[in-house]
Design an enzyme around this catalytic site. Structure first.
Site, PDB file in Angstrom:
ATOM      1  N   HIS A   1       0.839  -1.190   0.000  1.00  0.00           N
ATOM      2  CA  HIS A   1       0.000   0.000   0.000  1.00  0.00           C
ATOM      3  C   HIS A   1       0.876   1.242   0.000  1.00  0.00           C
ATOM      4  O   HIS A   1       1.857   1.318   0.727  1.00  0.00           O
ATOM      5  CB  HIS A   1      -0.901   0.020   1.244  1.00  0.00           C
ATOM      6  CG  HIS A   1      -1.750   1.243   1.322  1.00  0.00           C
ATOM      7  ND1 HIS A   1      -2.930   1.365   0.622  1.00  0.00           N
ATOM      8  CD2 HIS A   1      -1.583   2.416   1.970  1.00  0.00           C
ATOM      9  CE1 HIS A   1      -3.451   2.555   0.861  1.00  0.00           C
ATOM     10  NE2 HIS A   1      -2.659   3.212   1.672  1.00  0.00           N
TER      11      HIS A   1
ATOM     12  N   ASP B   1     -15.175   2.481   7.699  1.00  0.00           N
ATOM     13  CA  ASP B   1     -14.096   3.428   7.418  1.00  0.00           C
ATOM     14  C   ASP B   1     -14.533   4.462   6.402  1.00  0.00           C
ATOM     15  O   ASP B   1     -14.224   5.647   6.538  1.00  0.00           O
ATOM     16  CB  ASP B   1     -12.857   2.685   6.902  1.00  0.00           C
ATOM     17  CG  ASP B   1     -11.843   3.666   6.336  1.00  0.00           C
ATOM     18  OD1 ASP B   1     -11.333   4.481   7.124  1.00  0.00           O
ATOM     19  OD2 ASP B   1     -11.620   3.664   5.106  1.00  0.00           O
TER      20      ASP B   1
ATOM     21  N   ARG C   1     -14.779  12.553   9.162  1.00  0.00           N
ATOM     22  CA  ARG C   1     -13.533  13.201   9.587  1.00  0.00           C
ATOM     23  C   ARG C   1     -13.176  14.343   8.652  1.00  0.00           C
ATOM     24  O   ARG C   1     -12.662  15.383   9.065  1.00  0.00           O
ATOM     25  CB  ARG C   1     -12.393  12.175   9.607  1.00  0.00           C
ATOM     26  CG  ARG C   1     -12.507  11.175  10.749  1.00  0.00           C
ATOM     27  CD  ARG C   1     -11.597   9.964  10.519  1.00  0.00           C
ATOM     28  NE  ARG C   1     -10.215  10.329  10.282  1.00  0.00           N
ATOM     29  CZ  ARG C   1      -9.367   9.636   9.532  1.00  0.00           C
ATOM     30  NH1 ARG C   1      -9.742   8.490   8.953  1.00  0.00           N
ATOM     31  NH2 ARG C   1      -8.134  10.038   9.361  1.00  0.00           N
TER      32      ARG C   1
ATOM     33  N   SER D   1      -7.545   3.383   9.569  1.00  0.00           N
ATOM     34  CA  SER D   1      -8.288   3.488   8.311  1.00  0.00           C
ATOM     35  C   SER D   1      -7.590   2.690   7.203  1.00  0.00           C
ATOM     36  O   SER D   1      -8.199   1.847   6.530  1.00  0.00           O
ATOM     37  CB  SER D   1      -8.390   4.971   7.926  1.00  0.00           C
ATOM     38  OG  SER D   1      -8.794   5.140   6.594  1.00  0.00           O
TER      39      SER D   1
ATOM     40  N   LYS E   1      -8.659  -1.568   5.635  1.00  0.00           N
ATOM     41  CA  LYS E   1      -8.964  -1.940   4.252  1.00  0.00           C
ATOM     42  C   LYS E   1      -8.046  -3.055   3.754  1.00  0.00           C
ATOM     43  O   LYS E   1      -8.473  -3.961   3.039  1.00  0.00           O
ATOM     44  CB  LYS E   1      -8.857  -0.706   3.351  1.00  0.00           C
ATOM     45  CG  LYS E   1     -10.039   0.257   3.574  1.00  0.00           C
ATOM     46  CD  LYS E   1      -9.876   1.574   2.856  1.00  0.00           C
ATOM     47  CE  LYS E   1      -8.968   2.517   3.611  1.00  0.00           C
ATOM     48  NZ  LYS E   1      -9.155   3.939   3.320  1.00  0.00           N
TER      49      LYS E   1
HETATM   50  N1  URA Z   1      -5.912   7.396   3.603  1.00  0.00           N
HETATM   51  C1  URA Z   1      -6.851   6.588   4.146  1.00  0.00           C
HETATM   52  O1  URA Z   1      -7.214   5.581   3.564  1.00  0.00           O
HETATM   53  N2  URA Z   1      -7.365   6.919   5.346  1.00  0.00           N
HETATM   54  C2  URA Z   1      -6.997   8.016   6.013  1.00  0.00           C
HETATM   55  O2  URA Z   1      -7.515   8.266   7.093  1.00  0.00           O
HETATM   56  C3  URA Z   1      -6.037   8.853   5.438  1.00  0.00           C
HETATM   57  C4  URA Z   1      -5.507   8.521   4.222  1.00  0.00           C
END
Ligand code: URA
Ligand code: CA
Length: 434
Positions: free
Chosen positions: A82, A161, A168, A183, A187
């Protein structure tokens, strides 16, 4: 259990239990906890922080809020990579075949998303016939027989999320390490990764602008990984200038092909070898990063990585012959050079400005509804440390719609800073967190 009491507890700086965190995420996902209470809790977390245990519990609760992909039918350790996002980041296109070519299975889920360019899927759709339409069974079969497969991200990966991130975003609580790290990791975990290699970008073109912030984010994510039994490695890499030369969809496919042929940009090639080495080690394909790097280097020079890319494209319906005839990729109508009126050494390239310029030309999406033009974008000719003569091209714009050319030219010119003396050697990798 009452949401009021949980907000109160976090407001006063106490740690939440796993049961409380599960209650919050379940209630927020099903709508029984309203946005205003979740917003208050997010702000309390922002101000009071979360312990590593709380952060791990939050991650698992969000991962469990939707589909969890079961990759147990794929043989071997499933390692995912990632990137926290940068400008002209072509690494996934290279890493997918490169890592698969040394025998490590790559089961990659990818998105489209908003940004300076499209996502990995958009980029690969520059190749005629390439498709991500496949069932989960076909996806797993392809990983097992061809070594690599790419699938579109299902809409129901970590819905908690998705909802929390949107909240947020409008409550000034994005910039919070426990919330960012949970977050991202939720994923990856829901997508079925056994091991995760994180490319945490640092610098002006990155989500984390400071080196301290980038290390802290990497450490938080590695901590989560260790807490939930997914081996995680964080590499801190530079995003003070774009990666490689190309920023655009077909242009980055071309750059990835060049890299797989062994003559790609030095920084992109090096970052792929570093990230790839840790992916191979995490999957058990080599004992040390040095040994993994030797395997990957050999695969590049022997052409095996390129062959694996062709096999992967064919398996997804793509026309692999294009790899040897890249002029058949989508081509822009006009190529317009950008010059500078000054002479000197490039001391900085403001990455964010270069990314925005590519988006203005049509390479990326400003809103979910924007259409991407796969052919357009920017190819840089000068990077930090290079000498520029007045009137020499620093970049070429690949353009179909000329209306934005004047604005983009000005932005790019302003994005380049020159110095009279040669700047110190630019660093690419700042450290590794394990
Ligand atoms: N990327 C994400 O997937 N989540 C975040 O909170 C910030 C950047
Ligand atoms: Ca690039």
């Amino acid at each position: 259990m009452r949401m009021y009491d949980i907000i109160h507890k976090k407001r006063d700086g106490e740690a939440l239990t796993q049961a409380e965190i599960d209650f919050v995420i379940k209630g927020f996902t099903d709508g029984s906890i309203p946005d205003y209470q979740m917003a208050a809790l997010s702000m309390a977390i922002f101000l009071r922080g979360m312990s590593p245990e709380e952060t791990a519990h939050l991650t698992l609760a969000m991962a469990a809020s939707g589909d969890q992909i079961d990759l147990s039918q794929v043989q071997g350790v499933k390692v995912d990579k990632h990137s926290t996002g940068g400008v002209g980041d072509t690494t996934t296109l290279v890493l997918l075949p490169l890592v698969a070519s040394v025998g490590v299975p790559v089961a990659k889920m990818s998105g489209r998303g908003l940004g300076h360019t499209g996502g990995t899927i958009d980029k690969l759709e520059s190749i005629p016939g390439f498709s991500i339409e496949r069932t989960k069974e076909q996806f797993i079969e392809q990983v097992n027989t061809k070594g690599a497969a790419l699938m579109g991200q299902s809409g129901s990966i970590a819905p908690a999320d998705k909802k929390l991130y949107a909240l947020r975003d409008v409550t000034a609580t994005v910039d919070c390490i426990p919330l960012i790290s949970s977050s991202i990791m939720s994923k990856k975990i829901a997508a079925g990764a056994d091991a995760i290699v994180l490319d945490v970008k640092t610098g002006e073109g990155a989500f984390m602008k400071t080196l301290d912030g980038s290390f802290a984010l990497a450490e938080a994510m590695v901590n989560i990984g260790e807490n939930v039994g997914r081996h995680t490695i964080g590499v801190i890499s530079d995003m003070d200038q774009p990666l490689g030369f190309a920023i655009g969809n077909a242009l980055e496919v071309q750059e990835a092909i060049d890299t797989l042929k062994g003559h790609g940009p030095a920084d992109l090639t090096e970052l792929c070898l570093v990230l790839g080495s840790y992916m191979v080690v995490a999957a058990g394909g080599a004992a040390t990063a040095e040994e993994a790097r030797e395997k990957l280097t050999e695969s590049l020079s022997s052409g095996r990585a390129l062959e694996t890319f062709k096999t992967f494209l064919r398996a997804q319906g793509g026309d692999a012959s294009l790899v040897d005839e890249p002029t058949r990729l989508p081509q822009a109508a006009k190529k317009i050079p950008v010059t500078l009126p000054r002479t000197g050494f490039v001391s900085r390239i403001h990455a964010e400005e270069v990314g925005t310029s590519a988006m203005l030309l049509g390479a990326g999406r400003e809103t979910k509804e924007s259409e991407i033009d796969l052919a357009v974008g920017i190819v840089l000719h000068k990077k930090v440390g290079d000498r520029v003569e007045a009137g020499e091209a620093i970049a070429t714009l690949y353009v179909n719609d000329e209306r934005k050319v004047a604005e983009v030219t000005e932005r790019l010119q302003a994005a380049y800073e020159l110095s009279e003396t040669e700047p110190p050697q630019h660093r690419l990798i700042f450290g590794v967190v394990t």
